[in-house]
Design an enzyme around this catalytic site. Structure first.
Site, PDB file in Angstrom:
ATOM      1  CB  VAL A 171      -0.942   0.009   1.229  1.00 26.96           C
ATOM      2  CG1 VAL A 171      -1.724   1.320   1.278  1.00 26.96           C
ATOM      3  CG2 VAL A 171      -1.894  -1.182   1.174  1.00 26.96           C
ATOM      4  N   GLY A 182       4.132   4.217   3.337  1.00 26.90           N
ATOM      5  CA  GLY A 182       3.737   2.989   2.671  1.00 26.90           C
ATOM      6  C   GLY A 182       3.859   1.821   3.633  1.00 26.90           C
ATOM      7  CE  LYS A 183       4.349  -0.968   8.606  1.00 28.06           C
ATOM      8  NZ  LYS A 183       5.302  -0.138   9.363  1.00 28.06           N
ATOM      9  N   GLY A 184       3.606  -2.878   3.511  1.00 28.11           N
ATOM     10  CA  GLY A 184       3.259  -4.071   2.748  1.00 28.11           C
ATOM     11  C   GLY A 184       3.772  -5.322   3.410  1.00 28.11           C
ATOM     12  CG  ASP A 218       6.360  -3.778  10.228  1.00 23.88           C
ATOM     13  OD1 ASP A 218       6.424  -2.578  10.524  1.00 23.88           O
ATOM     14  OD2 ASP A 218       5.426  -4.505  10.591  1.00 23.88           O
TER      15      ASP A 218
END
Length: 493
Positions: free
Chosen positions: A114, A159-161, A200
């Site tokens: 994202v 962002g992150k995923g 993460d």
């Protein structure tokens, strides 16, 4: 988004800017496939009688990789000089019992990225490998990265995923294959000036190294691309201080909280929820400052010691103990085993949630016996929990400044990669301390409505003429910094 809308209303955020920030720029969902190896799975008790006469098999020990569920990943080298007796796909491992051979098979995993907002710079945010991830979760986490980078005042967006997988269910070779395949699919979406992943939950420097290799393989000027991921090992372009950065940043915030009261963390007590990278490093740093570590909870259990836990010994038990496959504090022999609910009843000065989100609920907040909640995790306190803490007068260091140390040092790593430099840990921590403490002071001034310009910070342009809580104050700072880019640059047509 409750805090976002509250802060946006308070500052009169431009309607179009609000719409730009309410939803991500891009939501990517894709699938990755990996061939899983053959496994030896414990034979159910009901089926064991008919194999009671099966002779023991001796396989090469390092050809069997143990997994958390009690099974073993079977590797071909296990058969070197082996003595194997098998019947009906079952064998008896010497000293271990009966196991069923489960043939290897391809498996499909759901993956995400994202990209929330890039008004201030490239998208920035971690890669999470966890069985409970979803698109909605990554949308929230990506937005939090947008706020966090603005609060840290680094030129990134959010962002992150990640992948919907329990990494502990895979062998090291399978995890490597999954990681490489994820980057193969992700490569068109990211870049050192477009979107910069980092570790993460469920990922670390080793995973970042694999992602870097896959991204740069075959590239003519691969070293110019070293900044495509941060959180790397220092030997391949990582920054000194990055592993401890999130915990170090939280410790700097805690130091500022004590300094504001004319004291230091020395002699204070704390409890911890989560003993991963953030929790363990925060505990080590605070103990080094003279604080006492009373209790900790993780996914495996909860332990307590009224005289204080030895953080280095506990870290060795969790991370350097070959028999502790779950990497948990549970079973630590030098402390009392208590329930998770009992953790919240331990009287202390600081409560540090440093695991997953949603832990400090309303009922938990009612039970806490602390002066300060310092958030190391993302979103550990629910809105109801916030209201209860405020009602009880328990103060708060919100997550978007409390755990901003990680992304701040990620920025330093990115700069070093761009310049082909390597800074000392002293330089990194000096820059980090100045950045975290100055931004914490701005948030504190916004909260108290005390605009000031000092040698270390300037909160004049951010105060809004009224007192507000710390979480809303942090969001006000983020939104004002983001809004400035839209006001001064305008909108592309």
């Amino acid at each position: 988004m409750e805090v976002f809308h509250r802060a946006a209303d308070l500052i009169g955020l431009d309607r179009r800017v609000r719409m730009e920030l309410e939803e991500p720029d891009y939501e990517h969902i894709f699938y990755v496939t990996v061939k899983l190896h053959t496994r030896l799975s414990p034979l159910p008790q009901a089926e064991q009688q008919k194999f009671s006469d099966l002779q023991e098999s001796e396989l090469l020990p390092d050809g069997l990789e143990p997994l958390l569920d009690g099974s073993f990943v079977f590797k071909r080298r296990a058969l070197i000089n082996a003595t194997a007796q098998m019947r009906g796909g079952v064998l008896r491992l010497k000293g271990k019992g009966l196991y069923k051979v489960v043939p290897g098979r391809p498996e499909r995993f759901k993956a995400y990225r994202v990209q929330h907002n890039q008004a201030r710079g490239p998208y920035k945010g971690g890669i999470r490998f966890h069985q409970d991830v979803s698109l909605d979760l990554f949308k929230v986490l990506a937005a939090e990265m947008t706020w966090k980078t603005a609060i840290a005042d680094v030129p990134f967006g959010g962002g992150k995923g990640g992948i919907k997988v329990d990494p502990r269910s895979l062998s090291s070779e399978e995890l490597e294959a999954l990681t490489l395949r994820y980057m193969y699919r992700l490569k068109p979406l990211i870049g050192p000036d477009l979107d910069i992943p980092a570790p993460d939950v469920g990922t670390d420097a080793a995973i970042m190294g694999l992602l870097l290799r896959q991204y740069t393989d075959g590239e003519r000027e691969r070293h110019r691309l070293r900044g495509v991921v941060t959180g790397k090992d220092t030997r391949i372009g990582g920054s000194e201080g990055r592993v401890r950065a999130t915990g170090q940043g939280l410790a700097y915030c805690i130091q500022e909280w004590f300094a504001d009261r004319g004291t230091t963390p020395a002699g204070s007590t704390f409890i911890l929820q989560g003993f991963g990278n953030v929790g363990s490093n925060t505990a080590e740093i605070l103990c080094g400052l003279g604080a006492k570590f009373l209790a900790v909870n993780d996914a495996g259990g909860t332990i307590y010691s009224p005289t204080g836990l030895d953080v280095q010994d506990l870290t060795a038990y969790v991370y350097d103990n070959p028999s502790n496959l779950r990497r948990t504090v549970a079973g630590y022999p030098k402390a009392q085993q208590i329930s998770k609910t009992d953790l919240w009843d331990v009287a202390c000065d600081l409560c540090i949630p440093a695991a997953l989100g949603g832990e400090i609920t309303g009922p938990v907040a009612e039970r806490l016996k602390c002066r300060l909640v310092a958030e190391g995790a993302n979103g550990p306190t629910t809105p109801e929990g916030d209201r209860v803490l405020a009602k009880r007068g328990i103060e708060m260091i919100p997550d978007i400044i409390g755990n901003a140390g990680g992304v701040t040092v990620s920025y330093y790593e990115w700069i070093q990669n761009k310049r082909m430099e390597h800074w000392s840990e002293t330089e990194v921590n000096g820059r980090l301390e100045q950045a975290i403490k100055s931004n914490y002071r701005i948030i504190r001034d916004i909260s108290r409505n005390t605009p000031r310009r000092t040698a270390t910070h300037n909160s004049v342009r951010y105060c809004i003429g009224k007192e507000i809580d710390m979480r809303t104050a942090a969001m006000v700072l983020a939104l004002k910094r983001i809004e400035a880019h839209y006001q001064l640059e305008g909108f592309s047509q």
